[in-house]
Design a protein around this motif. Structure first.
Motif, PDB file in Angstrom:
ATOM      1  N   HIS A  69       0.817  -1.212   0.000  1.00 56.17           N
ATOM      2  CA  HIS A  69       0.000   0.000   0.000  1.00 56.17           C
ATOM      3  C   HIS A  69       0.853   1.265   0.000  1.00 56.17           C
ATOM      4  N   ALA A  70       1.995   1.218   0.655  1.00 57.17           N
ATOM      5  CA  ALA A  70       2.886   2.378   0.648  1.00 57.17           C
ATOM      6  C   ALA A  70       3.386   2.670  -0.767  1.00 57.17           C
ATOM      7  N   VAL A  71       3.729   1.612  -1.502  1.00 53.31           N
ATOM      8  CA  VAL A  71       4.221   1.805  -2.868  1.00 53.31           C
ATOM      9  C   VAL A  71       3.109   2.315  -3.772  1.00 53.31           C
ATOM     10  N   LEU A  72       1.925   1.734  -3.652  1.00 54.56           N
ATOM     11  CA  LEU A  72       0.822   2.117  -4.532  1.00 54.56           C
ATOM     12  C   LEU A  72       0.392   3.555  -4.314  1.00 54.56           C
ATOM     13  N   TYR A  73       0.235   3.950  -3.061  1.00 57.72           N
ATOM     14  CA  TYR A  73      -0.415   5.231  -2.764  1.00 57.72           C
ATOM     15  C   TYR A  73       0.557   6.378  -2.452  1.00 57.72           C
ATOM     16  N   LEU A 142      10.168 -10.029  -2.867  1.00 54.87           N
ATOM     17  CA  LEU A 142       9.369  -9.753  -4.059  1.00 54.87           C
ATOM     18  C   LEU A 142       8.806  -8.342  -4.033  1.00 54.87           C
ATOM     19  N   VAL A 143       8.302  -7.922  -2.874  1.00 53.21           N
ATOM     20  CA  VAL A 143       7.770  -6.570  -2.753  1.00 53.21           C
ATOM     21  C   VAL A 143       8.879  -5.544  -2.967  1.00 53.21           C
ATOM     22  N   GLY A 144      10.061  -5.801  -2.409  1.00 53.93           N
ATOM     23  CA  GLY A 144      11.172  -4.873  -2.595  1.00 53.93           C
ATOM     24  C   GLY A 144      11.582  -4.749  -4.053  1.00 53.93           C
ATOM     25  N   ALA A 145      11.657  -5.895  -4.757  1.00 53.63           N
ATOM     26  CA  ALA A 145      12.015  -5.849  -6.176  1.00 53.63           C
ATOM     27  C   ALA A 145      10.926  -5.147  -6.985  1.00 53.63           C
ATOM     28  N   GLY A 146       9.662  -5.445  -6.657  1.00 49.61           N
ATOM     29  CA  GLY A 146       8.572  -4.770  -7.357  1.00 49.61           C
ATOM     30  C   GLY A 146       8.549  -3.287  -7.084  1.00 49.61           C
ATOM     31  N   LEU A 177      -2.218  13.482 -12.933  1.00 45.78           N
ATOM     32  CA  LEU A 177      -3.294  12.836 -13.678  1.00 45.78           C
ATOM     33  C   LEU A 177      -2.862  11.458 -14.178  1.00 45.78           C
ATOM     34  N   VAL A 178      -1.638  11.345 -14.668  1.00 42.96           N
ATOM     35  CA  VAL A 178      -1.124  10.052 -15.122  1.00 42.96           C
ATOM     36  C   VAL A 178      -1.112   9.051 -13.965  1.00 42.96           C
ATOM     37  N   TRP A 179      -0.677   9.509 -12.806  1.00 40.89           N
ATOM     38  CA  TRP A 179      -0.639   8.631 -11.638  1.00 40.89           C
ATOM     39  C   TRP A 179      -2.046   8.201 -11.218  1.00 40.89           C
ATOM     40  N   LEU A 180      -2.998   9.117 -11.235  1.00 41.97           N
ATOM     41  CA  LEU A 180      -4.368   8.787 -10.854  1.00 41.97           C
ATOM     42  C   LEU A 180      -4.990   7.784 -11.821  1.00 41.97           C
ATOM     43  N   VAL A 181      -4.730   7.956 -13.096  1.00 42.55           N
ATOM     44  CA  VAL A 181      -5.252   7.007 -14.077  1.00 42.55           C
ATOM     45  C   VAL A 181      -4.647   5.627 -13.860  1.00 42.55           C
ATOM     46  N   ALA A 182      -3.344   5.578 -13.606  1.00 43.41           N
ATOM     47  CA  ALA A 182      -2.696   4.287 -13.380  1.00 43.41           C
ATOM     48  C   ALA A 182      -3.185   3.622 -12.099  1.00 43.41           C
ATOM     49  N   LEU A 183      -3.461   4.425 -11.080  1.00 43.28           N
ATOM     50  CA  LEU A 183      -3.853   3.868  -9.787  1.00 43.28           C
ATOM     51  C   LEU A 183      -5.323   3.483  -9.747  1.00 43.28           C
ATOM     52  N   ALA A 212      -1.465  -4.944 -18.283  1.00 40.29           N
ATOM     53  CA  ALA A 212      -0.590  -3.942 -18.896  1.00 40.29           C
ATOM     54  C   ALA A 212      -0.305  -2.771 -17.974  1.00 40.29           C
ATOM     55  N   ASN A 213      -1.110  -2.578 -16.939  1.00 42.07           N
ATOM     56  CA  ASN A 213      -0.915  -1.477 -15.990  1.00 42.07           C
ATOM     57  C   ASN A 213       0.137  -1.882 -14.952  1.00 42.07           C
ATOM     58  N   PRO A 214       1.241  -1.158 -14.834  1.00 41.06           N
ATOM     59  CA  PRO A 214       2.292  -1.591 -13.896  1.00 41.06           C
ATOM     60  C   PRO A 214       1.843  -1.625 -12.449  1.00 41.06           C
ATOM     61  N   LEU A 215       0.995  -0.688 -12.026  1.00 44.05           N
ATOM     62  CA  LEU A 215       0.535  -0.699 -10.640  1.00 44.05           C
ATOM     63  C   LEU A 215      -0.403  -1.872 -10.382  1.00 44.05           C
ATOM     64  N   ASP A 216      -1.277  -2.170 -11.323  1.00 47.65           N
ATOM     65  CA  ASP A 216      -2.147  -3.330 -11.175  1.00 47.65           C
ATOM     66  C   ASP A 216      -1.344  -4.624 -11.212  1.00 47.65           C
ATOM     67  N   ALA A 217      -0.370  -4.699 -12.100  1.00 49.93           N
ATOM     68  CA  ALA A 217       0.474  -5.895 -12.168  1.00 49.93           C
ATOM     69  C   ALA A 217       1.213  -6.105 -10.850  1.00 49.93           C
ATOM     70  N   PHE A 218       1.695  -5.032 -10.247  1.00 51.73           N
ATOM     71  CA  PHE A 218       2.382  -5.135  -8.964  1.00 51.73           C
ATOM     72  C   PHE A 218       1.421  -5.583  -7.873  1.00 51.73           C
ATOM     73  N   ARG A 219       0.245  -4.979  -7.832  1.00 52.62           N
ATOM     74  CA  ARG A 219      -0.751  -5.327  -6.802  1.00 52.62           C
ATOM     75  C   ARG A 219      -1.153  -6.798  -6.898  1.00 52.62           C
TER      76      ARG A 219
END
Length: 276
Positions: A69-73, A142-146, A177-183, A212-219
């Motif tokens: 959650h820290a990485v995502l938000y 894994l979380v650290g590498a991601g 805006l780019v970050w909000l769309v990705a998140l 294809a979304n890097p944040l979704d792929a990480f989550r």
């Protein structure tokens, strides 16, 4: 005193690696006074101590959730702003820097390489407190590498945005805006389409934007790795089944693709600025 032109023409041009190394050194030096880097490091370090709030033996498992959650938000946005600030810092000297005989490729390689090193180094601070406190685990690694990959993508994307948009305020707005769309944007769009007959008949096409979304792929990768969670139902699709079985591999692939694409966009933005 200026050298005569014919003497300058006789001097050998520096190699690609020499220019890249000099650009990287200049980038590291400029970041010593960059408040965005200071804020990013403080944010990452503070987030790294969050898993210590998990009591007892649950630290090893709970650390991954805290850091996810820290990485995502927070960390992803901070890395994006770090890259944006790096691009905007060159505004006054841009034409001179890219007008050198060696071209912009070597300069951009050094600058981007320094940003990547800073992002990876900051990500190491993210997992260090939990690892020292006894929470080291494959999930934490894994979380650290991601987190390192997401930070690299964010920093390079911010660099590209800063090269394409000269105005500081507009660049900041576009970055957020780019970050909000990705998140949120991809998730909301797929959630709205989840009940559509087309999505029910073609689950692979529905899940492809999430992959294809890097944040979704990480989550999703962390969900697969920590909780062994997966999409349920027999109609999940072959692509989803492959994703479940190869989540870390796909995360590495999509992060590399986004990092390469962001670097290419940064190069095109730098070239466009010089042409103008």
């Amino acid at each position: 005193m200026r050298f005569p032109l014919f003497i300058m023409n006789l001097l050998p041009l520096p190699s690609f690696f020499a220019v890249a190394r000099a650009a990287a050194g200049r980038e590291f030096l400029s970041h010593r006074l960059n408040r965005f880097l200071h804020a990013h490091l403080l944010l990452v370090l503070a987030a790294g101590f969050l898993p210590l709030l998990t009591p007892g033996e649950a630290l090893a498992r709970g650390a991954a959730w805290w850091l996810l959650h820290a990485v995502l938000y927070a960390v992803s946005l901070s890395a994006l702003l770090l890259g944006l600030s790096s691009a905007q810092a060159e505004a006054e000297e841009f034409a001179w820097l890219l007008g050198q005989p060696t071209g912009m490729g070597a300069w951009l390689a050094g600058k981007a390489g320094a940003l990547v090193a800073l992002a990876i180094g900051a990500a190491a601070l993210l997992i260090a407190p939990a690892a020292v406190a006894g929470g080291a685990s494959p999930a934490l690694a894994l979380v650290g590498a991601g987190a390192a990959g997401v930070s690299v993508v964010g920093a390079l994307a911010g660099l590209a945005i800063g090269f394409w948009i000269r105005d500081n305020v507009r660049g900041l707005i576009v970055a957020v805006l780019v970050w909000l769309v990705a998140l949120f944007g991809t998730d909301l769009a797929m959630l709205a389409l989840a009940g559509a007959p087309f999505a029910q008949r073609h689950p692979d096409l529905w899940v492809a934007p999430l992959m294809a979304n890097p944040l979704d792929a990480f989550r999703i990768t962390v969900l697969f790795a920590v909780e062994r969670a997966a999409f349920g139902g027999s109609g999940a699709g072959r692509l989803t089944g492959w994703w479940v079985a190869n989540a870390p591999l796909w995360l590495a692939t999509v992060l590399f693709a986004w990092a390469a694409g962001s670097t290419a966009l940064a190069w095109l933005g730098a070239r466009r600025r010089v042409d103008n």
